[in-house]
Design a protein around this motif. Structure first.
Motif, short mmCIF file in Angstrom:
data_model
loop_
_atom_site.label_atom_id
_atom_site.label_comp_id
_atom_site.label_asym_id
_atom_site.label_seq_id
_atom_site.Cartn_x
_atom_site.Cartn_y
_atom_site.Cartn_z
N ARG A 10 0.84 -1.21 0.00
CA ARG A 10 0.00 0.00 0.00
C ARG A 10 0.86 1.25 0.00
O ARG A 10 1.78 1.41 0.79
CB ARG A 10 -0.91 0.02 1.23
CG ARG A 10 -1.92 1.18 1.18
CD ARG A 10 -2.18 1.80 2.53
NE ARG A 10 -0.97 2.24 3.18
CZ ARG A 10 -0.31 3.38 2.90
NH1 ARG A 10 -0.76 4.21 1.96
NH2 ARG A 10 0.80 3.70 3.54
N HIS A 11 0.57 2.13 -0.92
CA HIS A 11 1.23 3.44 -0.94
C HIS A 11 0.28 4.41 -1.64
O HIS A 11 -0.63 3.97 -2.35
CB HIS A 11 2.59 3.37 -1.64
CG HIS A 11 2.48 3.02 -3.10
ND1 HIS A 11 2.28 1.74 -3.54
CD2 HIS A 11 2.49 3.81 -4.21
CE1 HIS A 11 2.19 1.74 -4.87
NE2 HIS A 11 2.30 2.99 -5.30
N SER A 12 0.50 5.67 -1.42
CA SER A 12 -0.40 6.67 -2.00
C SER A 12 -0.15 6.82 -3.49
O SER A 12 1.00 6.98 -3.92
CB SER A 12 -0.18 8.03 -1.32
OG SER A 12 -0.51 7.94 0.05
N ARG A 14 -1.48 9.20 -6.73
CA ARG A 14 -2.20 10.46 -6.95
C ARG A 14 -2.52 10.75 -8.41
O ARG A 14 -3.01 11.81 -8.74
CB ARG A 14 -1.40 11.62 -6.33
CG ARG A 14 -1.29 11.48 -4.81
CD ARG A 14 -0.55 12.62 -4.15
NE ARG A 14 -0.58 12.51 -2.69
CZ ARG A 14 0.29 11.80 -1.97
NH1 ARG A 14 1.27 11.16 -2.57
NH2 ARG A 14 0.17 11.73 -0.65
N ALA A 67 -5.77 15.65 -5.15
CA ALA A 67 -5.01 14.44 -5.44
C ALA A 67 -5.88 13.33 -6.04
O ALA A 67 -6.69 12.73 -5.34
CB ALA A 67 -4.34 13.92 -4.17
N VAL A 120 -5.47 6.78 -2.39
CA VAL A 120 -4.80 7.81 -1.59
C VAL A 120 -5.82 8.35 -0.60
O VAL A 120 -7.01 8.47 -0.92
CB VAL A 120 -4.18 8.97 -2.43
CG1 VAL A 120 -5.22 9.73 -3.23
CG2 VAL A 120 -3.39 9.92 -1.54
N TRP A 121 -5.35 8.61 0.59
CA TRP A 121 -6.19 9.17 1.65
C TRP A 121 -6.15 10.67 1.51
O TRP A 121 -5.06 11.26 1.50
CB TRP A 121 -5.60 8.75 2.99
CG TRP A 121 -6.33 9.17 4.23
CD1 TRP A 121 -6.70 10.44 4.60
CD2 TRP A 121 -6.76 8.30 5.28
NE1 TRP A 121 -7.33 10.42 5.80
CE2 TRP A 121 -7.37 9.11 6.26
CE3 TRP A 121 -6.66 6.93 5.50
CZ2 TRP A 121 -7.88 8.58 7.44
CZ3 TRP A 121 -7.18 6.40 6.67
CH2 TRP A 121 -7.79 7.22 7.62
N VAL A 122 -7.29 11.32 1.39
CA VAL A 122 -7.33 12.78 1.33
C VAL A 122 -8.05 13.29 2.58
O VAL A 122 -9.23 12.97 2.80
CB VAL A 122 -8.01 13.28 0.04
CG1 VAL A 122 -8.14 14.80 0.05
CG2 VAL A 122 -7.20 12.83 -1.18
N GLY A 123 -7.31 14.06 3.36
CA GLY A 123 -7.89 14.62 4.57
C GLY A 123 -7.98 16.13 4.52
O GLY A 123 -8.68 16.74 5.35
N ALA A 124 -7.32 16.73 3.54
CA ALA A 124 -7.28 18.19 3.44
C ALA A 124 -8.43 18.68 2.56
O ALA A 124 -8.30 18.75 1.33
CB ALA A 124 -5.94 18.63 2.87
C1 LIG Z 1 -5.01 11.58 8.01
C2 LIG Z 1 -4.35 11.62 6.65
C3 LIG Z 1 -4.59 12.72 5.84
C4 LIG Z 1 -4.01 12.76 4.56
N1 LIG Z 1 -4.33 13.79 3.73
C5 LIG Z 1 -3.82 13.81 2.47
C6 LIG Z 1 -4.22 14.82 1.55
O1 LIG Z 1 -5.05 15.67 1.85
N2 LIG Z 1 -3.69 14.79 0.30
C7 LIG Z 1 -2.79 13.84 -0.08
O2 LIG Z 1 -2.35 13.88 -1.23
N3 LIG Z 1 -2.40 12.86 0.76
C8 LIG Z 1 -2.89 12.82 2.02
N4 LIG Z 1 -2.57 11.79 2.87
C9 LIG Z 1 -1.63 10.75 2.41
C10 LIG Z 1 -0.26 10.91 3.06
O3 LIG Z 1 0.39 12.03 2.51
C11 LIG Z 1 0.57 9.62 2.83
O4 LIG Z 1 -0.11 8.52 3.39
C12 LIG Z 1 1.94 9.74 3.45
O5 LIG Z 1 2.71 10.73 2.81
C13 LIG Z 1 2.71 8.42 3.40
O6 LIG Z 1 2.86 7.97 2.05
P1 LIG Z 1 2.27 6.56 1.59
O7 LIG Z 1 0.76 6.59 1.76
O8 LIG Z 1 2.69 6.41 0.16
O9 LIG Z 1 2.87 5.50 2.47
C14 LIG Z 1 -3.13 11.72 4.13
C15 LIG Z 1 -2.92 10.62 4.97
C16 LIG Z 1 -3.54 10.56 6.21
C17 LIG Z 1 -3.36 9.32 7.06
#
Ligand SMILES: Cc1cc2nc3c(=O)[nH]c(=O)nc-3n(C[C@H](O)[C@H](O)[C@H](O)COP(=O)(O)O)c2cc1C
Length: 152
Positions: A10-12, A14, A67, A120-124
Motif C-alpha cells: 500500500r502506498h499513496s 495520486r 489528489a 490515496v487518503w485525502v484529509g485536506a
Molecule cells: C489523516 C491523513 C490525511 C491525509 N491527507 C492527504 C491529503 O489531503 N492529500 C494527499 O495527497 N495525501 C494525504 N494523505 C496521504 C499521506 O500524505 C501519505 O499517506 C503519506 O505521505 C505516506 O505515504 P504513503 O501513503 O505512500 O505510504 C493523508 C494521509 C492521512 C493518514
C-alpha cells in the motif's frame, strides 16, 4: 495477496487511469469495511460511494491539492456524531465516531491494495462544503476521502 504483502504494497497514488473499478471488487472492499471494530459495536460512521463525475469534480474543488480525483471511485467516510454519543456521550461524539470512521478508511485502503487497486487518503478538504455536496446531515462529519482506482 496476504495481509503483510498488502501492508507492504500500500502506498499513496495520486494519478489515475480511467479504468473502472469492478463492482465485485468494490463490494469486497465494502464487505471488509463491515468487519471493522467500532466503539460498542455501534459503527458510528457512514460511507458514501461517489462515482459520478459531477460530484467528484465538486468534491475536488473543496480539497487542497486535488489528489487523484479523476479516479473512478471516491469513498467518503463520515463520522456520525450522534450514534456513538447516544451511548458514550461526549467521548462518543468527540472521539469514538472519528476513530470508527478512521479504522474503516484504513481497512478500505488495505482491502483495495489486496485487490490490486490503488488509493490515496485525502484529509485536506473543506469539511462543511463536502458535507453539503453529499447532502449529509449536520451530525455527519466527513473524516476522510479515499480515492480508489488504478494508478497510471
Ligand atoms: C489523516 C491523513 C490525511 C491525509 N491527507 C492527504 C491529503 O489531503 N492529500 C494527499 O495527497 N495525501 C494525504 N494523505 C496521504 C499521506 O500524505 C501519505 O499517506 C503519506 O505521505 C505516506 O505515504 P504513503 O501513503 O505512500 O505510504 C493523508 C494521509 C492521512 C493518514
Amino acid at each position: 495477496m496476504d495481509f503483510f504483502e498488502a501492508v507492504e504494497k500500500r502506498h499513496s497514488v495520486r494519478n489515475y487511469s480511467d479504468k473502472e473499478v469492478g463492482e465485485e471488487k468494490l463490494q469486497k472492499i465494502l464487505a471488509a469495511i463491515e468487519r471493522t471494530p467500532s466503539a460498542g459495536g455501534l459503527r458510528s460512521f457512514h460511507v458514501e460511494v461517489v462515482k459520478d463525475k459531477e460530484t467528484k469534480d465538486k468534491l475536488s474543488e473543496q480539497t487542497f491539492g486535488r489528489a487523484g480525483f479523476e479516479a473512478p471511485v471516491l469513498l467518503i467516510f463520515l463520522a456520525d456524531l450522534e450514534i456513538s454519543a447516544s451511548k458514550y456521550e461526549e467521548r462518543g461524539r468527540e472521539l469514538y465516531c472519528v476513530q470508527d470512521a478512521t479504522i474503516a478508511a484504513a481497512y478500505s485502503q488495505l482491502a483495495a491494495t489486496a485487490l490490486g487497486l490503488s488509493t490515496v487518503w485525502v484529509g485536506a478538504f473543506h469539511e462543511k462544503e463536502v458535507r453539503e455536496i453529499l447532502g449529509a446531515k449536520e451530525n455527519e462529519k466527513p473524516v476522510a476521502i479515499i480515492v480508489l482506482g488504478y494508478g497510471k
